[in-house]
Motif scaffolding. Structure first.
Motif, PDB file in Angstrom:
ATOM      1  N   GLU A  51       0.824  -1.214   0.000  1.00  0.00           N
ATOM      2  CA  GLU A  51       0.000   0.000   0.000  1.00  0.00           C
ATOM      3  C   GLU A  51       0.855   1.259   0.000  1.00  0.00           C
ATOM      4  OE1 GLU A  51      -2.912   0.007   3.119  1.00  0.00           O
ATOM      5  OE2 GLU A  51      -3.719  -1.938   2.503  1.00  0.00           O
ATOM      6  N   ALA A  52       2.061   1.166   0.547  1.00  0.00           N
ATOM      7  CA  ALA A  52       2.915   2.348   0.677  1.00  0.00           C
ATOM      8  C   ALA A  52       3.981   2.456  -0.419  1.00  0.00           C
ATOM      9  CB  ALA A  52       3.585   2.349   2.047  1.00  0.00           C
ATOM     10  N   PHE A  53       4.596   1.339  -0.780  1.00  0.00           N
ATOM     11  CA  PHE A  53       5.751   1.393  -1.669  1.00  0.00           C
ATOM     12  C   PHE A  53       5.627   0.421  -2.838  1.00  0.00           C
ATOM     13  CE2 PHE A  53       7.365   2.211   2.693  1.00  0.00           C
ATOM     14  CZ  PHE A  53       7.782   3.518   2.527  1.00  0.00           C
ATOM     15  N   GLU A  54       6.340   0.744  -3.901  1.00  0.00           N
ATOM     16  CA  GLU A  54       6.522  -0.211  -4.993  1.00  0.00           C
ATOM     17  C   GLU A  54       8.017  -0.337  -5.227  1.00  0.00           C
ATOM     18  OE1 GLU A  54       4.779   0.927  -8.719  1.00  0.00           O
ATOM     19  OE2 GLU A  54       5.305   3.011  -8.450  1.00  0.00           O
ATOM     20  N   LEU A  55       8.422  -1.518  -5.625  1.00  0.00           N
ATOM     21  CA  LEU A  55       9.836  -1.852  -5.722  1.00  0.00           C
ATOM     22  C   LEU A  55      10.094  -2.587  -7.037  1.00  0.00           C
ATOM     23  CD1 LEU A  55      11.830  -3.518  -2.905  1.00  0.00           C
ATOM     24  CD2 LEU A  55      11.580  -4.723  -5.048  1.00  0.00           C
ATOM     25  N   VAL A  56      11.184  -2.199  -7.699  1.00  0.00           N
ATOM     26  CA  VAL A  56      11.630  -2.894  -8.905  1.00  0.00           C
ATOM     27  C   VAL A  56      13.113  -3.158  -8.722  1.00  0.00           C
ATOM     28  CG1 VAL A  56      11.957  -2.774 -11.398  1.00  0.00           C
ATOM     29  CG2 VAL A  56       9.930  -1.749 -10.376  1.00  0.00           C
ATOM     30  N   GLY A  57      13.503  -4.420  -8.862  1.00  0.00           N
ATOM     31  CA  GLY A  57      14.905  -4.791  -8.732  1.00  0.00           C
ATOM     32  C   GLY A  57      15.385  -5.508  -9.974  1.00  0.00           C
ATOM     33  N   GLN A  58      16.666  -5.344 -10.252  1.00  0.00           N
ATOM     34  CA  GLN A  58      17.259  -5.989 -11.428  1.00  0.00           C
ATOM     35  C   GLN A  58      18.617  -6.562 -11.046  1.00  0.00           C
ATOM     36  OE1 GLN A  58      16.967  -3.896 -15.139  1.00  0.00           O
ATOM     37  NE2 GLN A  58      18.960  -4.617 -15.791  1.00  0.00           N
ATOM     38  N   LEU A  59      18.829  -7.815 -11.422  1.00  0.00           N
ATOM     39  CA  LEU A  59      20.085  -8.502 -11.149  1.00  0.00           C
ATOM     40  C   LEU A  59      20.976  -8.385 -12.379  1.00  0.00           C
ATOM     41  CD1 LEU A  59      21.662 -10.334  -9.159  1.00  0.00           C
ATOM     42  CD2 LEU A  59      20.593 -12.291 -10.283  1.00  0.00           C
ATOM     43  N   SER A  60      21.969  -7.507 -12.310  1.00  0.00           N
ATOM     44  CA  SER A  60      22.906  -7.351 -13.430  1.00  0.00           C
ATOM     45  C   SER A  60      24.113  -6.534 -12.978  1.00  0.00           C
ATOM     46  CB  SER A  60      22.235  -6.663 -14.630  1.00  0.00           C
ATOM     47  OG  SER A  60      21.947  -5.330 -14.334  1.00  0.00           O
ATOM     48  N   GLY A  61      25.174  -6.634 -13.740  1.00  0.00           N
ATOM     49  CA  GLY A  61      26.366  -5.841 -13.467  1.00  0.00           C
ATOM     50  C   GLY A  61      27.008  -6.106 -12.125  1.00  0.00           C
ATOM     51  N   TYR A  71       3.925   4.207  -3.699  1.00  0.00           N
ATOM     52  CA  TYR A  71       2.946   3.534  -4.552  1.00  0.00           C
ATOM     53  C   TYR A  71       1.942   4.519  -5.161  1.00  0.00           C
ATOM     54  CZ  TYR A  71      -0.541   0.285  -6.228  1.00  0.00           C
ATOM     55  OH  TYR A  71      -1.409  -0.404  -7.027  1.00  0.00           O
ATOM     56  N   GLU A  72       1.457   5.447  -4.395  1.00  0.00           N
ATOM     57  CA  GLU A  72       0.419   6.373  -4.863  1.00  0.00           C
ATOM     58  C   GLU A  72       0.938   7.412  -5.851  1.00  0.00           C
ATOM     59  OE1 GLU A  72      -2.951   6.476  -4.275  1.00  0.00           O
ATOM     60  OE2 GLU A  72      -2.720   4.539  -3.286  1.00  0.00           O
ATOM     61  N   THR A  73       2.165   7.891  -5.666  1.00  0.00           N
ATOM     62  CA  THR A  73       2.646   9.039  -6.448  1.00  0.00           C
ATOM     63  C   THR A  73       3.813   8.721  -7.376  1.00  0.00           C
ATOM     64  OG1 THR A  73       4.222   9.689  -4.729  1.00  0.00           O
ATOM     65  CG2 THR A  73       1.978  10.612  -4.588  1.00  0.00           C
ATOM     66  N   ASN A  74       4.399   7.561  -7.272  1.00  0.00           N
ATOM     67  CA  ASN A  74       5.615   7.188  -8.019  1.00  0.00           C
ATOM     68  C   ASN A  74       6.821   8.059  -7.668  1.00  0.00           C
ATOM     69  OD1 ASN A  74       4.597   4.992  -9.367  1.00  0.00           O
ATOM     70  ND2 ASN A  74       3.986   6.188 -11.151  1.00  0.00           N
ATOM     71  N   GLU A  75       6.742   8.765  -6.573  1.00  0.00           N
ATOM     72  CA  GLU A  75       7.849   9.595  -6.104  1.00  0.00           C
ATOM     73  C   GLU A  75       8.946   8.685  -5.549  1.00  0.00           C
ATOM     74  OE1 GLU A  75       8.750  12.690  -2.412  1.00  0.00           O
ATOM     75  OE2 GLU A  75       6.700  12.045  -2.830  1.00  0.00           O
ATOM     76  N   PRO A  76      10.194   8.850  -5.998  1.00  0.00           N
ATOM     77  CA  PRO A  76      11.280   8.005  -5.475  1.00  0.00           C
ATOM     78  C   PRO A  76      11.449   8.195  -3.966  1.00  0.00           C
ATOM     79  CG  PRO A  76      12.042   9.359  -7.314  1.00  0.00           C
ATOM     80  CD  PRO A  76      10.664   9.814  -6.980  1.00  0.00           C
ATOM     81  N   VAL A  77      11.728   7.106  -3.279  1.00  0.00           N
ATOM     82  CA  VAL A  77      11.994   7.155  -1.848  1.00  0.00           C
ATOM     83  C   VAL A  77      13.499   6.985  -1.683  1.00  0.00           C
ATOM     84  CG1 VAL A  77      11.466   6.204   0.420  1.00  0.00           C
ATOM     85  CG2 VAL A  77       9.738   6.133  -1.389  1.00  0.00           C
TER      86      VAL A  77
END
Length: 183
Positions: A51-61, A71-77
């Motif tokens: 409800e509060a956050f969204e997370l995207v992770g990538q395994l590389s490099g 989650y609501e605003t897409n503002e980076p935390v």
């Protein structure tokens, strides 16, 4: 002379069939695979939200890079604390202010994540007075080198056709040269 030009054009066309990018994207990923399937050239990703956050992770490099937004605003935390757990092993992420991401570079942890399969991850995130647990699955396919093949019947057919055309033209030119036919 015009037959020599035809020969050069035929060879150039065959060479371009091998030099062209074909069905690949800008990062080498395969675009000609079945729709909806993961491409072997793409880095493994995990996406999850609460409800509060969204997370995207990538395994590389050589790291697991994680971006976290509201989650609501897409503002980076930014400047939070992130810990990731996999099979009882925990790793703390370092915040990179220049990139705005949280990165895990622990070799033992990354080695475990790099093995093919589905990896259930638990993210513990703290930002000021807020905290959250987020669960996500990182799916790692077989190593690209093991499944990546660049052989195509069409490419070999094009090369064979150009080679046959070249030999035919060369034989014709040689025969006509002996007969002293002027072109």
């Amino acid at each position: 002379m015009k037959y020599v030009i035809s020969l050069v054009l035929a060879v150039a066309m065959a060479a371009s069939a091998f030099a062209s990018p074909g069905a690949h994207g800008p990062n080498g990923e395969h675009l000609d695979g079945p729709a909806g399937t993961a491409s072997t050239g793409t880095a493994p990703r995990v996406e999850t939200f609460s409800e509060a956050f969204e997370l995207v992770g990538q395994l590389s490099g050589g790291e697991l890079s994680v971006m976290i937004d509201r989650y609501e605003t897409n503002e980076p935390v930014l400047n939070g604390q992130l810990e990731v757990e996999y099979k009882g092993v925990k790793a703390a992420a370092k915040f990179h202010p220049d990139m705005g991401d949280y990165a895990i570079d622990d070799e033992k942890f990354l080695k475990a994540l790099a093995t093919p399969g589905k990896h259930a991850l638990l993210f513990t995130f703290i930002a000021g007075e807020e905290s959250d647990l987020l669960e996500g699955t990182l799916e790692v396919t077989a190593p690209a080198a093991a499944v990546h093949q660049h052989t195509s019947a069409w490419k070999w057919l094009a090369l064979g056709g150009a080679l046959a055309l070249s030999i035919t033209v060369l034989m014709w030119l040689r025969r006509n040269k002996k007969n002293k036919v002027t072109i």
